[in-house]
Design a protein around this motif. Sequence first.
Motif, PDB file in Angstrom:
ATOM      1  N   ASP A 199      12.785  26.717 -11.059  1.00 23.37           N
ATOM      2  CA  ASP A 199      11.664  27.024 -10.055  1.00 23.37           C
ATOM      3  C   ASP A 199      10.859  28.203 -10.508  1.00 23.37           C
ATOM      4  O   ASP A 199      11.265  29.220 -10.488  1.00 23.37           O
ATOM      5  N   ILE A 200       9.535  27.811 -10.707  1.00 24.06           N
ATOM      6  CA  ILE A 200       8.580  28.918 -10.721  1.00 24.06           C
ATOM      7  C   ILE A 200       7.524  28.419  -9.620  1.00 24.06           C
ATOM      8  O   ILE A 200       6.512  27.426  -9.773  1.00 24.06           O
ATOM      9  N   SER A 201       7.302  29.301  -8.608  1.00 30.13           N
ATOM     10  CA  SER A 201       6.379  28.967  -7.481  1.00 30.13           C
ATOM     11  C   SER A 201       6.238  30.361  -6.626  1.00 30.13           C
ATOM     12  O   SER A 201       6.822  31.416  -6.982  1.00 30.13           O
ATOM     13  N   PHE A 202       5.257  30.421  -5.833  1.00 33.49           N
ATOM     14  CA  PHE A 202       4.927  31.507  -5.062  1.00 33.49           C
ATOM     15  C   PHE A 202       6.283  31.916  -4.340  1.00 33.49           C
ATOM     16  O   PHE A 202       6.346  33.210  -4.193  1.00 33.49           O
ATOM     17  N   THR A 204       9.400  31.625  -4.965  1.00 29.90           N
ATOM     18  CA  THR A 204      10.315  32.406  -5.595  1.00 29.90           C
ATOM     19  C   THR A 204       9.849  33.665  -6.200  1.00 29.90           C
ATOM     20  O   THR A 204      10.607  34.587  -6.249  1.00 29.90           O
ATOM     21  N   ARG A 322       2.929  26.858 -16.113  1.00 32.09           N
ATOM     22  CA  ARG A 322       3.853  26.598 -15.026  1.00 32.09           C
ATOM     23  C   ARG A 322       3.083  27.627 -13.886  1.00 32.09           C
ATOM     24  O   ARG A 322       2.778  27.618 -12.601  1.00 32.09           O
ATOM     25  N   ILE A 323       2.930  29.029 -14.539  1.00 30.78           N
ATOM     26  CA  ILE A 323       2.804  30.047 -13.677  1.00 30.78           C
ATOM     27  C   ILE A 323       1.336  30.112 -13.065  1.00 30.78           C
ATOM     28  O   ILE A 323       1.056  30.302 -11.746  1.00 30.78           O
ATOM     29  N   ARG A 325      -0.432  27.217 -12.707  1.00 28.55           N
ATOM     30  CA  ARG A 325      -0.207  26.324 -11.522  1.00 28.55           C
ATOM     31  C   ARG A 325       0.166  26.672 -10.194  1.00 28.55           C
ATOM     32  O   ARG A 325      -0.351  26.266  -9.087  1.00 28.55           O
ATOM     33  N   ALA A 326       1.225  27.680 -10.421  1.00 30.88           N
ATOM     34  CA  ALA A 326       1.799  28.222  -9.152  1.00 30.88           C
ATOM     35  C   ALA A 326       0.657  28.917  -8.462  1.00 30.88           C
ATOM     36  O   ALA A 326       0.686  29.194  -7.189  1.00 30.88           O
ATOM     37  N   ASP A 329      -2.122  27.638  -5.455  1.00 35.51           N
ATOM     38  CA  ASP A 329      -2.350  27.183  -4.306  1.00 35.51           C
ATOM     39  C   ASP A 329      -1.702  28.097  -3.499  1.00 35.51           C
ATOM     40  O   ASP A 329      -1.539  27.890  -2.181  1.00 35.51           O
TER      41      ASP A 329
END
Length: 400
Positions: A199-202, A204, A322-323, A325-326, A329
Amino acid sequence: MTFLFEDFSLDVPSRELRRGAERIALEPQVFDLLVYLVENHDRVVSRDDLIASVWGGRIVSESTLASRINAVRHALGDDGQAQRLVRTVMRKGVRFVGEVASAAPHPATQGGGPGRSPPGGTDMTQSVTFCRTADGVHLALACTGAGPPLVKAANWLNHVEFDRESPVWSPFIDMLSSHCRLLRYDARGNGLSDWDVEDISFKTFVRDLETVVDAAGLERFALLGMSQGAAVSIAYATRHPERVSKLILIGGFAQGWRRICSKEEIAQREALEGLIRLGWGRDNPAFRQVFTSLFIPGGTPEQMRWFNNLQRISTSPDNALRIFRALADIDVLPLLPRVQAPTLVLHSRGDARIPFSQGLALAHGIPDARFVALDSDNHVILSHEPAWQRLSSEIRTFLA
């Protein structure tokens, strides 16, 4: 000790690899790996030898080990097929096979340098430890300096060891560490932290900051966020207002590019995704130079080379995408009125990476925030430009 082989010189005290007069930038861990191979050129070193000596016995994946060996070969103009200097011995390990001579280091290279104590100053020695998140990701945490704690949230992109020696980041690290106990960390997916993550997202990113703070045992501290680290810091400060004493935001934004950009601008950003996918991991730095030019258009040739190398060694092409794109948004705009900590917002007028209007939006939304406009075109303020003095002065005054 300085080791000589072919037309290379490996100066261990000054941590420099040169080919003739040209200095070759190396990630610190790759430098240590090269030194170990050269020092032990009379034998085959096993995987366990490398892990014990270079990684201090920590768990290291095969892919990480292979990537570091490949980085050594790349720096020497070698590769896995030629194996001119670094040879793989099947089921045994690797061996440095070049003819090695040694010489005393030049006096000018001894003493000083990043990580050493300046005369009469604060000890700048860096210590690196690791902590583990709830979903099992290992994060690298670096600490320098002494005094009240200041935590810097991770941003695009970090590598706690490579940054320490970089002409882009080391002046910034030294400036902060001379007044505070500075804690930095590598976000998941890059640097010395785990790259193979689910999971790479804001969300996390924010949870990882919480993990780092708890692992460091901090009850109350100042928090600094740059670029997307500003949004991460804002989210943390509103979740834990009792722990954040002061908040510093540099070149930050509240909303990601997909939230605020026009259709034409979004198309341009999506074109950058193609550059990341196709060119990030290539030896030719032309693709990465596009990003370098956005971050530090006023950088010196040496600073640009280091920033190009930072991108290549700090993460993989897949993780970079991935980073990227994270970040598209992110939206912490509704959180701004809830920030309780005294806040300093700094932003470059000509920032090509994050528009000046984004910094203004942060200052407008956070109650009683102090806003400072910096006369620079760089997203990362560099120590040789006039804006550096204003940046450092404002931060020192604010923290005092």
